[in-house]
Design an enzyme around this catalytic site. Structure first.
Site, short mmCIF file in Angstrom:
data_model
loop_
_atom_site.label_atom_id
_atom_site.label_comp_id
_atom_site.label_asym_id
_atom_site.label_seq_id
_atom_site.Cartn_x
_atom_site.Cartn_y
_atom_site.Cartn_z
N HIS A 1 -9.28 7.07 -68.37
CA HIS A 1 -8.69 7.73 -67.20
C HIS A 1 -8.34 6.70 -66.12
O HIS A 1 -8.96 6.67 -65.04
CB HIS A 1 -9.69 8.76 -66.67
CG HIS A 1 -9.14 9.78 -65.73
ND1 HIS A 1 -8.17 9.50 -64.81
CD2 HIS A 1 -9.44 11.09 -65.57
CE1 HIS A 1 -7.90 10.59 -64.10
NE2 HIS A 1 -8.67 11.58 -64.56
N GLU B 1 -3.07 7.62 -68.44
CA GLU B 1 -4.27 7.54 -69.26
C GLU B 1 -3.94 7.47 -70.75
O GLU B 1 -3.27 8.36 -71.28
CB GLU B 1 -5.15 8.77 -69.01
CG GLU B 1 -5.38 9.07 -67.55
CD GLU B 1 -5.95 10.45 -67.31
OE1 GLU B 1 -6.77 10.90 -68.14
OE2 GLU B 1 -5.58 11.09 -66.31
#
EC number: 5.1.3.15
Length: 291
Positions: free
Chosen positions: A163, A264
């Protein structure tokens, strides 16, 4: 402060983070970097003669049980909400457990770290015995690999994402050209199979792109390009909460959503790992000037 390793090229030390957490601080001739042992989370990486690559909130809560806002939180063993258990918590538990430093090496090119989490019955939705190894190489380029080893007798399935919060001049000054006309699902509108060309990365944006090739974040404001080369991932997730949503997030400092874009490397579709086997996915990041 505890010195982990040192030579002519750099050093690794362990320092406190907040009141009760620990972080590894790397000072190397090629870069500066920080990694939290809580969550196994990269907090910072600044290659030589470059600005900081990752964004980290000034309002992050460095305490047990809280997710750190920024850097590269590890979303595993599920991405987003658990598919079969309402209330199980978003993005799994990897970002909320303490990882162990199992190996480190300082070379002329950079710092190599190996962080490990292993256990079983960690969560009601994850009783499986599992070992997860994160390998990081921090130098003028950045390499991250996550290897999931199934030590249980049953086949396991997981989803996950790296992330990454990328520091940008402003999302309005950012383009991500390799996402143009790539099919995506919009989590905000709940519409699937969409296609368009983004003029910028201003939020709110929450998209899962079905594309597994390299990316580049072109930042006209900082006059740089962040290059991302994925390995064994199915998707790219693009996220920026936008001003209204960010205003309600206690761990995003005022105006923080104007300082980052999340892109991500992800596996949002389940991957299977047979008993005794392992699966690895990751990314390589580099930075060049915009010319």
């Amino acid at each position: 402060m505890t010195l982990i390793g040192e030579n002519n090229f750099g050093r690794i030390k362990q320092e406190g983070l907040g009141e009760s957490l620990a972080q590894l601080v790397m000072e190397h001739q090629s870069c500066h970097a920080r990694v939290s042992l809580y969550g196994g989370q990269v907090l910072a990486w600044q290659p030589r003669e470059q600005e900081e690559v990752f964004w980290l909130s000034n309002s992050s809560d460095y305490s047990q049980g809280k997710a750190i806002r920024g850097g590269i939180p590890l979303c595993w063993p599920w991405f987003g909400a658990h598919p079969n258990a309402e209330g199980a918590g978003n993005h799994g538990f990897a970002r909320n457990v303490v990882w162990q430093l199992s190996n480190s090496l300082i070379t002329e090119a950079g710092v190599e770290l190996e962080l490990v989490w292993q256990g079983e019955n960690q969560h009601p939705q994850w009783p499986f015995k599992t070992k997860v190894v994160q390998k990081l190489v921090l130098g003028e380029t950045f390499t991250q690999q996550l290897t999931i080893e199934n030590q249980s007798p049953d086949t396991i399935e997981f989803t996950g994402a790296l992330h990454s919060y990328f520091a940008v001049s402003n999302p309005a000054q950012v383009t991500i050209p390799n996402l143009d006309n790539v099919p995506f699902d919009c989590k905000l509108s709940e519409q699937k199979g969409q296609q368009d060309s983004l003029e910028n990365a201003v939020g709110p944006l929450d998209r899962i792109y079905y594309f597994d090739q390299q990316m580049k974040i072109v930042d006209a404001g900082k006059q740089r390009v962040i290059h991302l080369m994925p390995s064994q991932v199915n998707n790219w997730v693009l996220w920026n909460p936008g001003q209204k949503t960010a205003a309600g997030m206690a761990d995003v400092h005022a105006g923080g959503e104007q300082e980052y874009v999340c892109l991500e490397a992800a596996n949002t579709q389940p991957l299977s790992v047979a008993s005794g086997k392992s699966v690895t996915f990751g990314q390589v990041i580099s930075v060049t000037s915009l010319s």
